[in-house]
Design a protein around this motif. Structure first.
Motif, mmCIF file in Angstrom:
data_model
loop_
_atom_site.group_PDB
_atom_site.id
_atom_site.type_symbol
_atom_site.label_atom_id
_atom_site.label_comp_id
_atom_site.label_asym_id
_atom_site.label_seq_id
_atom_site.Cartn_x
_atom_site.Cartn_y
_atom_site.Cartn_z
ATOM 1 N N ASN B 225 1.026 -1.163 -0.069
ATOM 2 C CA ASN B 225 -0.108 -0.004 0.162
ATOM 3 C C ASN B 225 0.952 1.361 -0.031
ATOM 4 N N PHE B 226 2.069 1.326 0.549
ATOM 5 C CA PHE B 226 2.808 2.378 0.563
ATOM 6 C C PHE B 226 3.279 2.598 -0.846
ATOM 7 N N GLY B 227 3.550 1.232 -1.552
ATOM 8 C CA GLY B 227 4.110 1.388 -2.871
ATOM 9 C C GLY B 227 3.064 2.415 -3.834
ATOM 10 N N LEU B 228 1.679 1.869 -3.406
ATOM 11 C CA LEU B 228 0.782 2.638 -4.286
ATOM 12 C C LEU B 228 0.795 4.111 -4.192
ATOM 13 N N TYR B 229 1.036 4.423 -2.990
ATOM 14 C CA TYR B 229 0.852 5.735 -2.284
ATOM 15 C C TYR B 229 2.160 6.663 -3.074
ATOM 16 N N TRP B 230 3.208 5.964 -3.188
ATOM 17 C CA TRP B 230 4.681 6.328 -3.743
ATOM 18 C C TRP B 230 4.411 6.667 -5.325
ATOM 19 N N HIS B 231 3.941 5.801 -5.707
ATOM 20 C CA HIS B 231 3.818 5.537 -7.343
ATOM 21 C C HIS B 231 2.670 6.697 -7.515
ATOM 22 N N PHE B 232 1.591 6.784 -6.769
ATOM 23 C CA PHE B 232 0.598 8.025 -6.917
ATOM 24 C C PHE B 232 1.151 9.284 -6.869
ATOM 25 N N VAL B 233 2.249 9.592 -5.991
ATOM 26 C CA VAL B 233 2.936 10.932 -6.045
ATOM 27 C C VAL B 233 3.984 11.085 -7.163
ATOM 28 N N ASP B 234 4.345 10.019 -7.557
ATOM 29 C CA ASP B 234 5.237 10.102 -8.903
ATOM 30 C C ASP B 234 4.296 10.421 -10.126
ATOM 31 N N ILE B 235 3.259 9.741 -10.255
ATOM 32 C CA ILE B 235 2.178 10.184 -11.468
ATOM 33 C C ILE B 235 1.791 11.568 -11.248
ATOM 34 N N ILE B 236 1.760 12.072 -9.962
ATOM 35 C CA ILE B 236 1.096 13.786 -9.998
ATOM 36 C C ILE B 236 2.227 14.464 -10.523
ATOM 37 N N TRP B 237 3.633 14.039 -10.084
ATOM 38 C CA TRP B 237 4.707 14.742 -10.856
ATOM 39 C C TRP B 237 4.729 14.710 -12.181
ATOM 40 N N ILE B 238 4.555 13.637 -12.636
ATOM 41 C CA ILE B 238 4.744 13.490 -14.124
ATOM 42 C C ILE B 238 3.852 14.496 -14.870
ATOM 43 N N TYR B 239 2.533 14.733 -14.258
ATOM 44 C CA TYR B 239 1.530 15.716 -14.645
ATOM 45 C C TYR B 239 2.299 17.066 -14.501
ATOM 46 N N LEU B 240 2.752 17.356 -13.353
ATOM 47 C CA LEU B 240 3.015 18.605 -12.739
ATOM 48 C C LEU B 240 4.244 19.218 -13.735
ATOM 49 N N PHE B 241 5.359 18.047 -13.948
ATOM 50 C CA PHE B 241 6.387 18.524 -14.814
ATOM 51 C C PHE B 241 5.873 18.916 -16.181
ATOM 52 N N ALA B 242 5.017 18.154 -16.655
ATOM 53 C CA ALA B 242 4.373 18.383 -18.294
ATOM 54 C C ALA B 242 3.811 19.819 -18.226
ATOM 55 N N LEU B 243 2.955 20.002 -17.368
ATOM 56 C CA LEU B 243 2.270 21.096 -17.320
ATOM 57 C C LEU B 243 2.818 22.452 -16.906
ATOM 58 N N LEU B 244 3.712 22.528 -15.967
ATOM 59 C CA LEU B 244 4.180 23.819 -15.637
ATOM 60 C C LEU B 244 5.468 23.991 -16.216
ATOM 61 N N TYR B 245 6.097 23.045 -16.268
ATOM 62 C CA TYR B 245 7.584 23.336 -17.038
ATOM 63 C C TYR B 245 7.451 23.236 -18.637
ATOM 64 N N LEU B 246 6.796 22.493 -19.247
ATOM 65 C CA LEU B 246 7.173 21.922 -20.750
ATOM 66 C C LEU B 246 6.032 22.690 -21.642
ATOM 67 N N ILE B 247 5.101 22.987 -21.317
ATOM 68 C CA ILE B 247 3.851 23.117 -22.343
ATOM 69 C C ILE B 247 3.758 24.622 -22.834
ATOM 70 N N SER B 248 4.783 25.536 -22.140
ATOM 71 C CA SER B 248 4.534 26.980 -22.531
ATOM 72 C C SER B 248 5.657 27.389 -23.078
ATOM 73 N N ARG B 249 6.819 26.639 -23.551
ATOM 74 C CA ARG B 249 7.891 27.081 -23.866
ATOM 75 C C ARG B 249 8.128 27.882 -25.341
ATOM 76 N N HIS B 250 6.983 27.688 -25.992
ATOM 77 C CA HIS B 250 6.899 28.367 -27.453
ATOM 78 C C HIS B 250 5.519 29.336 -26.951
ATOM 79 N N GLN B 251 5.487 30.413 -27.570
ATOM 80 C CA GLN B 251 4.300 31.241 -27.544
ATOM 81 C C GLN B 251 3.233 30.876 -28.256
#
Lengths: 105, 251
Positions: B225-251
């Motif tokens: 169950n801790f594994g499930l929690y840790w992987h879930f936190v990983d998934i949130i970061w996968i989306y945060l990384f794409a949405l906050l860092y990557l999608i606005s590099r070009h206007q």
């Protein structure tokens, strides 16, 4: 003790390290691909590609690292219900914003 | 009442000789118990999906409303640190998955090693995150009384970012909304970091328990169950990384 673990109606599936290693490398490749794609100007496609790669990575994590591919139907249904609920709430919220105050903030 | 408790205790004393000590009496089998625990963990994760989902939706709507401000503000994020953190977190998810495998196949030292590696990479993630936060604090990009729009009213005053993106100056009424981007940035990455801190705390507890063999005698529910929690936190970061860092590099 260990015998009882073996004789269940739903036998517990142990995911092998080989699968974990493959998924791990697939995730690293996905990360490299999404960073690379962000440096290319694709206009409208930039966010779409970034989200598509993120969704692929998330699916790999859910299916293999979180064992959903090998789990019970109840767990699969629970995960599917969660995704469905999330998408429903997002699209209803967006439908509300788009159809009412868009551009008049 | 005292009678019935006694009976229950008597029954349990008998039952203990036939099944593993960790099997609770309201379950028929260890499989049923493990399935129920996994199901409950997933229900908890669904509440987490709803929680982060609200933040993602807010980000989606505000980004569309104040698009120029969100593009300019996101250029302040450093893609190198973001990518490095993604790799660190994915690696920690991998070691956690290997830890689950070690617990299932009863490899005690392997489990301890995997948990320690996961623990270290979790701390590494927070370390890198704090480097990024420090940069935002130094540039007065933390929302509040000391917030500064200087980098957006006059992009050339921020040469490090300017030489990479060549942003045009924003009008003051649009530049104001960069503060909203940083509010969402700190809220989302901060909530994610809080989940990491909680996870690292639980990992510390698990390393201690794993050394005395708590998870390698058949009862793997806690690690699973801790594994499930840790992987879930990983998934949130996968989306945060794409949405906050990557999608606005070009206007």
């Amino acid at each position: 003790m260990s015998e009882q673990v073996q004789h269940g109606e739903h036998e517990h599936h142990i995911v092998s390290p080989k699968v974990y290693v493959i998924v791990f490398f697939a995730l690293l490749v996905g990360t490299a691909a999404t960073v690379w794609a962000s440096y290319v100007d694709l206009g409208l496609w930039n966010p779409i590609i970034a989200l598509a790669i993120a969704c692929t990575k998330a699916t790999l994590v859910v299916l293999f690292f979180m064992h959903v591919k090998y789990s019970t139907k109840l767990t699969k249904l629970t995960v599917a219900a969660g995704i469905f609920m999330f998408l429903t709430l997002v699209s209803m919220t967006l439908a509300d914003y788009i159809s009412r105050a868009w551009g008049n903030w | 009442m005292p009678d019935s408790t006694q009976i229950a205790h008597g029954a349990s004393a008998d039952a203990h000789s036939e099944h593993p000590p960790y099997l609770r009496h309201h379950f028929e089998s260890t499989e049923q118990q493990a399935d129920a625990a996994g199901f409950a963990m997933w229900l908890f994760l669904l509440t987490e999906v709803m929680f982060f989902g609200g933040l993602f939706t807010a980000y989606l709507i505000y980004r569309n409303w104040y698009y120029p401000a969100f593009v300019a503000a996101s250029h302040q994020l450093n893609v190198f640190w973001g990518t490095l953190n993604t790799v660190v977190l994915i690696s920690s998810s991998f070691t956690m998955a290997m830890g689950v495998w070690c617990a299932e196949t009863r490899r005690k030292s392997g489990l301890v090693l995997c948990l320690i590696l996961t623990f270290i990479m979790g701390l590494g993630f927070l370390g890198i995150k704090s480097i990024e936060y420090r940069e935002k604090i130094e540039k007065h990009h933390v929302p509040g009384f000391h917030y500064s729009m200087q980098s957006f009213l006059d992009p050339a005053s921020d040469p490090e970012v300017f030489k990479e993106y060549h942003d045009k100056p924003l009008a003051p009424d649009m530049a104001v909304h960069t503060e909203l981007y940083f509010s969402l940035y700190f809220l989302m990455t901060g909530m994610h970091a809080l989940h990491m801190i909680i996870g690292i705390g639980i990992l510390g507890f698990m390393i201690y328990r794993a050394q005395v063999g708590a998870y390698t005698s058949g009862h793997t529910t806690f690690v699973m169950n801790f594994g499930l929690y840790w992987h879930f936190v990983d998934i949130i970061w996968i989306y945060l990384f794409a949405l906050l860092y990557l999608i606005s590099r070009h206007q």
